[in-house]
Design a protein around this motif. Structure first.
Motif, short mmCIF file in Angstrom:
data_model
loop_
_atom_site.label_atom_id
_atom_site.label_comp_id
_atom_site.label_asym_id
_atom_site.label_seq_id
_atom_site.Cartn_x
_atom_site.Cartn_y
_atom_site.Cartn_z
N ALA A 110 42.86 33.49 42.33
CA ALA A 110 43.44 33.45 43.67
C ALA A 110 42.33 33.09 44.65
CB ALA A 110 44.07 34.78 44.03
N ASP A 111 42.72 32.59 45.84
CA ASP A 111 41.71 32.15 46.80
C ASP A 111 41.30 33.23 47.80
OD1 ASP A 111 43.92 32.27 48.40
OD2 ASP A 111 43.74 30.25 49.21
N SER A 112 41.78 34.46 47.63
CA SER A 112 41.38 35.55 48.52
C SER A 112 41.60 36.87 47.81
CB SER A 112 42.19 35.52 49.82
OG SER A 112 43.54 35.89 49.58
N TYR A 113 40.87 37.89 48.25
CA TYR A 113 41.06 39.23 47.69
C TYR A 113 42.47 39.74 47.99
CZ TYR A 113 36.12 39.97 46.51
OH TYR A 113 34.87 39.91 45.95
N GLY A 114 42.98 39.41 49.16
CA GLY A 114 44.31 39.88 49.52
C GLY A 114 45.38 39.37 48.57
N MET A 115 45.34 38.07 48.27
CA MET A 115 46.32 37.51 47.34
C MET A 115 46.11 38.06 45.93
SD MET A 115 47.04 33.53 46.28
CE MET A 115 47.50 33.07 47.96
N SER A 161 42.98 44.26 27.18
CA SER A 161 44.33 43.94 26.72
C SER A 161 45.21 43.32 27.81
CB SER A 161 45.01 45.20 26.18
OG SER A 161 45.13 46.19 27.20
N LEU A 162 44.83 43.47 29.07
CA LEU A 162 45.61 42.94 30.17
C LEU A 162 44.94 41.70 30.77
CD1 LEU A 162 46.53 46.27 32.03
CD2 LEU A 162 48.05 44.87 30.60
N PRO A 163 45.73 40.81 31.38
CA PRO A 163 45.13 39.65 32.07
C PRO A 163 44.23 40.11 33.21
CG PRO A 163 47.50 39.35 31.78
CD PRO A 163 47.21 40.77 31.43
N LEU A 164 43.10 39.44 33.37
CA LEU A 164 42.20 39.74 34.49
C LEU A 164 42.47 38.77 35.63
CD1 LEU A 164 38.82 40.48 32.69
CD2 LEU A 164 40.71 42.04 33.23
N ILE A 165 42.46 39.30 36.85
CA ILE A 165 42.71 38.51 38.06
C ILE A 165 41.41 38.46 38.85
CG2 ILE A 165 44.11 38.29 40.14
CD1 ILE A 165 46.17 40.16 38.76
N GLU A 166 41.09 37.28 39.39
CA GLU A 166 39.83 37.15 40.13
C GLU A 166 40.03 36.33 41.40
OE1 GLU A 166 35.27 36.75 38.92
OE2 GLU A 166 36.50 35.16 38.09
N ALA A 167 39.37 36.76 42.46
CA ALA A 167 39.33 35.99 43.70
C ALA A 167 38.16 35.02 43.62
CB ALA A 167 39.17 36.93 44.90
N VAL A 168 38.46 33.75 43.61
CA VAL A 168 37.41 32.74 43.45
C VAL A 168 36.73 32.47 44.79
CG1 VAL A 168 38.58 31.67 41.50
CG2 VAL A 168 39.07 30.86 43.81
N GLY A 169 35.57 31.81 44.72
CA GLY A 169 34.84 31.51 45.93
C GLY A 169 33.86 32.59 46.34
N SER A 220 30.51 35.14 45.10
CA SER A 220 29.39 35.13 44.16
C SER A 220 29.39 36.36 43.26
CB SER A 220 28.05 35.03 44.91
OG SER A 220 27.88 36.14 45.77
N SER A 221 30.27 37.32 43.53
CA SER A 221 30.41 38.51 42.68
C SER A 221 31.79 38.48 42.03
CB SER A 221 30.25 39.79 43.49
OG SER A 221 29.04 39.81 44.19
N GLY A 222 31.83 38.79 40.73
CA GLY A 222 33.12 38.78 40.04
C GLY A 222 33.02 39.43 38.67
N TRP A 223 33.94 39.04 37.82
CA TRP A 223 34.01 39.64 36.50
C TRP A 223 32.75 39.38 35.67
CZ3 TRP A 223 36.94 43.51 35.64
CH2 TRP A 223 38.21 43.63 36.21
N LYS A 224 32.06 38.27 35.92
CA LYS A 224 30.81 38.01 35.19
C LYS A 224 29.77 39.08 35.54
CE LYS A 224 31.34 33.02 34.53
NZ LYS A 224 30.76 31.67 34.78
N ASP A 225 29.72 39.47 36.80
CA ASP A 225 28.80 40.53 37.22
C ASP A 225 29.21 41.86 36.59
OD1 ASP A 225 27.09 39.26 39.64
OD2 ASP A 225 29.13 38.50 39.67
#
Length: 267
Positions: free
Chosen positions: A128-133, A98-106, A108-113
């Motif tokens: 976002a371009d980093s986990y911190g952001m 129900s909530l927007p998902l946020i992902e750090a791009v770049g 190889s592990s993410g929401w698809k995994d």
């Protein structure tokens, strides 16, 4: 040139730390007062570094970089915990669907995994371009982020974020630490940083694998502890039943509903 401009004052006891911005912001900065109190004579110069060239030109005594074990140097040490977990702002109501998902791009592990190993989720809406952001966006109530577990200890302790789901998945990349062992302040900084990370208490997930739980355990009454234990057991059973629907377990539905009262949430 920029590094040379930054080099002012005596080099004696000047420790240069080239670090991923995410680690500097979410791990080092909240805990740094303890290091400076312990080592008041060590002056520290921080250099933010993202790309490999940044580290090559930094001439740092301590380097904390993000990548895979194939990308970092032979003497680099992987910082742990190194899993990906889902977190959100405590005031944000909702779940992974129900909530927007946020992902750090770049990475190889993410929401698809996550979808492949835990349960299916929609495509990430905020990138976002980093986990911190990405973590900062989640802390401000923008959605749920899948982020490195290494970064969240202080934010969890302060109540800035909370886990949005009890599961965790492995990360293919991580944060690696390397130091100049000939430099005494660098060795002291390494020991201090590893000490901070080692303070994260351990727990075991529903698959029997030990993970690190980056949050402080508050003082609770006996009744609160019982309620919290039943709450945690409910989350474990949810995960087991979602993956093994053929398992029968005689727990009345009304029992589960009794302990799903929002007042029994512990953040």
């Amino acid at each position: 040139v920029a590094t040379e401009t930054f080099e002012t004052g005596s080099e004696a006891d000047l420790l240069t730390v080239a670090s991923s911005i995410s680690v500097a912001q979410w791990v080092i900065a909240p805990n740094l007062p303890e290091f400076t109190k312990r080592h008041p004579r060590i002056r520290i110069r921080f250099l933010s570094a993202i790309w490999p060239d940044d580290f090559n030109s930094a001439r740092a005594n301590v380097e904390i970089c993000f990548g895979s074990d194939k990308q970092v140097g032979k003497n680099a040490e992987l910082l742990t915990p190194n899993r990906l977990i889902a977190v959100k702002a405590p005031a944000l109501d909702g779940d992974l669907h129900s909530l927007p998902l946020i992902e750090a791009v770049g990475n190889s592990s993410g929401w698809k995994d996550w979808a492949a190993k835990v349960n299916n989720v929609p495509e990430a809406q905020i990138l976002a371009d980093s986990y911190g952001m990405a973590l900062h966006l989640a802390a401000q109530g923008n959605g749920i982020v899948l982020v490195s577990e290494l970064l969240i200890k202080h934010a969890m302790q302060m109540g800035t974020i909370e886990q949005a789901h009890p599961a965790a998945i492995p990360a293919n990349e991580g944060y690696f630490l390397s130091v100049d062992e000939r430099n005494a302040p660098a060795v002291q900084f390494k020991a201090w940083l590893l000490e901070q990370l080692a303070r994260m208490p351990a727990r075991v997930d529903c698959m029997g694998t030990e993970i690190k739980l980056p949050c402080a355990i508050p003082a609770l009454s006996v009744d609160d502890i019982v309620v919290r234990a039943i709450w945690e057991l409910g989350d474990v059973l949810d995960t087991i039943f979602s993956n093994h629907q053929d398992i029968m377990f005689p727990v009345p539905a009304r029992t589960r509903r009794t302990f799903r009262n929002p007042e029994h949430r512990f953040h």
